[in-house]
Design a protein around this motif. Structure first.
Motif, PDB file in Angstrom:
ATOM      1  N   THR A 118      -3.295  -5.836  -0.135  1.00 31.17           N
ATOM      2  CA  THR A 118      -3.722  -6.280   1.103  1.00 31.17           C
ATOM      3  C   THR A 118      -5.010  -6.765   1.617  1.00 31.17           C
ATOM      4  O   THR A 118      -5.241  -7.233   2.914  1.00 31.17           O
ATOM      5  CB  THR A 118      -3.292  -4.812   2.431  1.00 31.17           C
ATOM      6  N   GLY A 119      -5.199  -6.637   0.606  1.00 27.76           N
ATOM      7  CA  GLY A 119      -7.221  -7.865   1.164  1.00 27.76           C
ATOM      8  C   GLY A 119      -7.978  -6.879   1.529  1.00 27.76           C
ATOM      9  O   GLY A 119      -9.151  -6.690   2.535  1.00 27.76           O
ATOM     10  N   ASN A 120      -7.807  -5.533   0.961  1.00 26.29           N
ATOM     11  CA  ASN A 120      -8.928  -4.677   1.812  1.00 26.29           C
ATOM     12  C   ASN A 120      -9.719  -4.260   0.823  1.00 26.29           C
ATOM     13  O   ASN A 120     -10.848  -3.391   1.486  1.00 26.29           O
ATOM     14  CB  ASN A 120      -8.225  -3.560   2.385  1.00 26.29           C
ATOM     15  N   LYS A 121      -9.390  -4.846  -0.406  1.00 28.73           N
ATOM     16  CA  LYS A 121     -10.736  -3.763  -0.714  1.00 28.73           C
ATOM     17  C   LYS A 121     -10.287  -5.650  -2.597  1.00 28.73           C
ATOM     18  O   LYS A 121     -10.199  -6.507  -2.754  1.00 28.73           O
ATOM     19  CB  LYS A 121      -9.971  -2.960  -2.169  1.00 28.73           C
ATOM     20  N   THR A 122     -11.611  -4.926  -3.399  1.00 28.85           N
ATOM     21  CA  THR A 122     -12.123  -6.340  -4.753  1.00 28.85           C
ATOM     22  C   THR A 122     -11.325  -5.437  -6.008  1.00 28.85           C
ATOM     23  O   THR A 122     -11.381  -4.714  -5.639  1.00 28.85           O
ATOM     24  CB  THR A 122     -13.396  -6.701  -4.754  1.00 28.85           C
ATOM     25  N   LYS A 123     -11.271  -7.050  -6.506  1.00 26.92           N
ATOM     26  CA  LYS A 123     -10.407  -7.018  -7.457  1.00 26.92           C
ATOM     27  C   LYS A 123     -11.422  -5.533  -8.430  1.00 26.92           C
ATOM     28  O   LYS A 123     -10.479  -4.652  -9.528  1.00 26.92           O
ATOM     29  CB  LYS A 123     -10.701  -7.869  -8.566  1.00 26.92           C
ATOM     30  N   SER A 124     -12.933  -5.240  -8.758  1.00 25.35           N
ATOM     31  CA  SER A 124     -13.555  -4.205  -9.129  1.00 25.35           C
ATOM     32  C   SER A 124     -12.644  -2.983  -8.633  1.00 25.35           C
ATOM     33  O   SER A 124     -13.414  -1.955  -9.807  1.00 25.35           O
ATOM     34  CB  SER A 124     -15.481  -4.738  -9.200  1.00 25.35           C
ATOM     35  N   ASP A 125     -12.944  -2.600  -7.712  1.00 22.53           N
ATOM     36  CA  ASP A 125     -12.092  -1.362  -7.281  1.00 22.53           C
ATOM     37  C   ASP A 125     -10.834  -1.063  -8.119  1.00 22.53           C
ATOM     38  O   ASP A 125     -10.024  -0.350  -7.804  1.00 22.53           O
ATOM     39  CB  ASP A 125     -11.334  -1.319  -5.900  1.00 22.53           C
ATOM     40  N   LEU A 126      -9.562  -1.833  -8.517  1.00 26.74           N
ATOM     41  CA  LEU A 126      -8.940  -1.545  -8.954  1.00 26.74           C
ATOM     42  C   LEU A 126      -8.646  -1.466 -10.577  1.00 26.74           C
ATOM     43  O   LEU A 126      -7.863  -2.115 -11.969  1.00 26.74           O
ATOM     44  CB  LEU A 126      -8.237  -2.863  -9.047  1.00 26.74           C
ATOM     45  N   ASN A 127      -9.526  -0.124 -10.901  1.00 24.03           N
ATOM     46  CA  ASN A 127      -9.503   0.678 -12.006  1.00 24.03           C
ATOM     47  C   ASN A 127      -8.444   1.522 -12.427  1.00 24.03           C
ATOM     48  O   ASN A 127      -9.068   2.456 -12.349  1.00 24.03           O
ATOM     49  CB  ASN A 127     -10.829   0.798 -12.635  1.00 24.03           C
ATOM     50  N   ILE A 128      -7.041   0.942 -12.259  1.00 25.00           N
ATOM     51  CA  ILE A 128      -5.746   1.860 -12.337  1.00 25.00           C
ATOM     52  C   ILE A 128      -4.493   2.244 -13.321  1.00 25.00           C
ATOM     53  O   ILE A 128      -4.622   0.313 -13.920  1.00 25.00           O
ATOM     54  CB  ILE A 128      -5.621   1.775 -10.812  1.00 25.00           C
TER      55      ILE A 128
END
Length: 211
Positions: A118-128
Motif C-alpha cells: 500500500t506504499g507505506n514502506k520501502t522495498k528495503s523493509d521487505l525482508n520476509i
C-alpha cells in the motif's frame, strides 16, 4: 357484543397483529448496524485481496497462481457483501451508501507486506517470505471476518442467525482451513523457489494442494 364494538375490537386486534408481525419481520437497529459494518468489512477484504492479487501479478513476483487465488478471493468477498445488501433489503432495512473502506494493514499481525504493497514502506523493509506472509495475512483477515459474523449470529434474531450460519460460517471455516494448509506447505518449503513455483502452478490450475 354490539357491531360497533366488534368492529373496534377487530381493528384493534388487526393493528396489534400487524405491529407484532412488522416488529418480527423488520431487523432491529443494532443488528442492522452490525450487518452494515459486516458489509464494509467484506468490501474491505475484497480490496485487500484485489491489491494482493495485482501485487503477485507484477513482474517483481510473477506468481500468477497466487495472483489468481487472491483475485478469486476478492470477487468472493464482493459477492458476500452483495448478498448481505440483498438480505437487508429483504428485511426492510435501508442499505445506505457505504462509507470509505478503511485501510486494513494496521489490523494485521504481520504488517510489513501489507504496508509495502500500500506504499507505506520501502522495498528495503521487505525482508520476509512474501508468499508465506501473504497467506498469513489472509488467515488473519478471514479469522477476523469469522469473529464478526459469529457476533451477528448470536441467536437474538433466529432468521438472521440461520442465514449467517448457512450462507457464511461454513464457508469461512473451509477458507481458513485451506489457507492454513497453504501456510503449512509454505513453511515446509522454507523459501525454496522451486517449491513456491510448484505451489503457484497448482494454485493456477485450481487444484487441491498437498506437498
Amino acid at each position: 357484543m354490539g357491531k360497533p364494538k366488534f368492529i373496534l375490537f377487530s381493528l384493534f386486534f388487526a393493528t396489534c397483529f400487524y405491529s407484532f408481525t412488522l416488529a418480527s419481520y423488520n431487523l432491529d437497529t443494532p443488528l442492522s448496524n452490525m450487518v452494515r459494518d459486516q458489509i464494509k468489512l467484506e468490501m474491505q477484504a475484497s480490496l485487500f485481496y484485489q491489491t494482493y492479487g495485482h501485487y503477485f501479478e507484477s513482474s517483481d513476483q510473477a506468481l500468477h497462481g497466487f495472483a489468481k487465488y487472491f483475485t478469486d478471493q476478492s470477487l468472493e468477498e464482493k459477492k458476500h457483501a452483495d448478498k448481505l445488501m440483498t438480505y437487508l433489503n429483504q428485511r426492510n432495512v435501508q442499505v445506505k451508501t457505504l462509507s470509505e473502506v478503511p485501510e486494513f494493514c494496521p489490523k494485521l499481525k504481520f504488517k510489513k507486506l501489507c504496508n509495502f504493497i500500500t506504499g507505506n514502506k520501502t522495498k528495503s523493509d521487505l525482508n520476509i517470505d512474501i508468499p508465506l506472509t501473504a497467506v498469513q495475512n489472509a488467515i488473519d483477515l478471514e479469522e477476523k471476518v469469522f469473529d464478526e459474523l459469529e457476533k451477528i449470529a448470536d441467536g437474538s434474531d433466529a432468521q438472521l442467525s440461520h442465514f449467517i450460519e448457512h450462507e457464511y460460517l461454513d464457508e469461512q471455516i473451509e477458507s481458513i482451513k485451506e489457507l492454513k494448509d497453504y501456510e503449512t506447505q509454505l513453511t515446509k518449503i522454507n523459501g525454496s523457489y522451486i517449491g513456491v513455483l510448484l505451489l503457484d502452478r497448482w494454485l493456477m490450475e485450481g487444484k487441491q494442494n498437498k506437498l
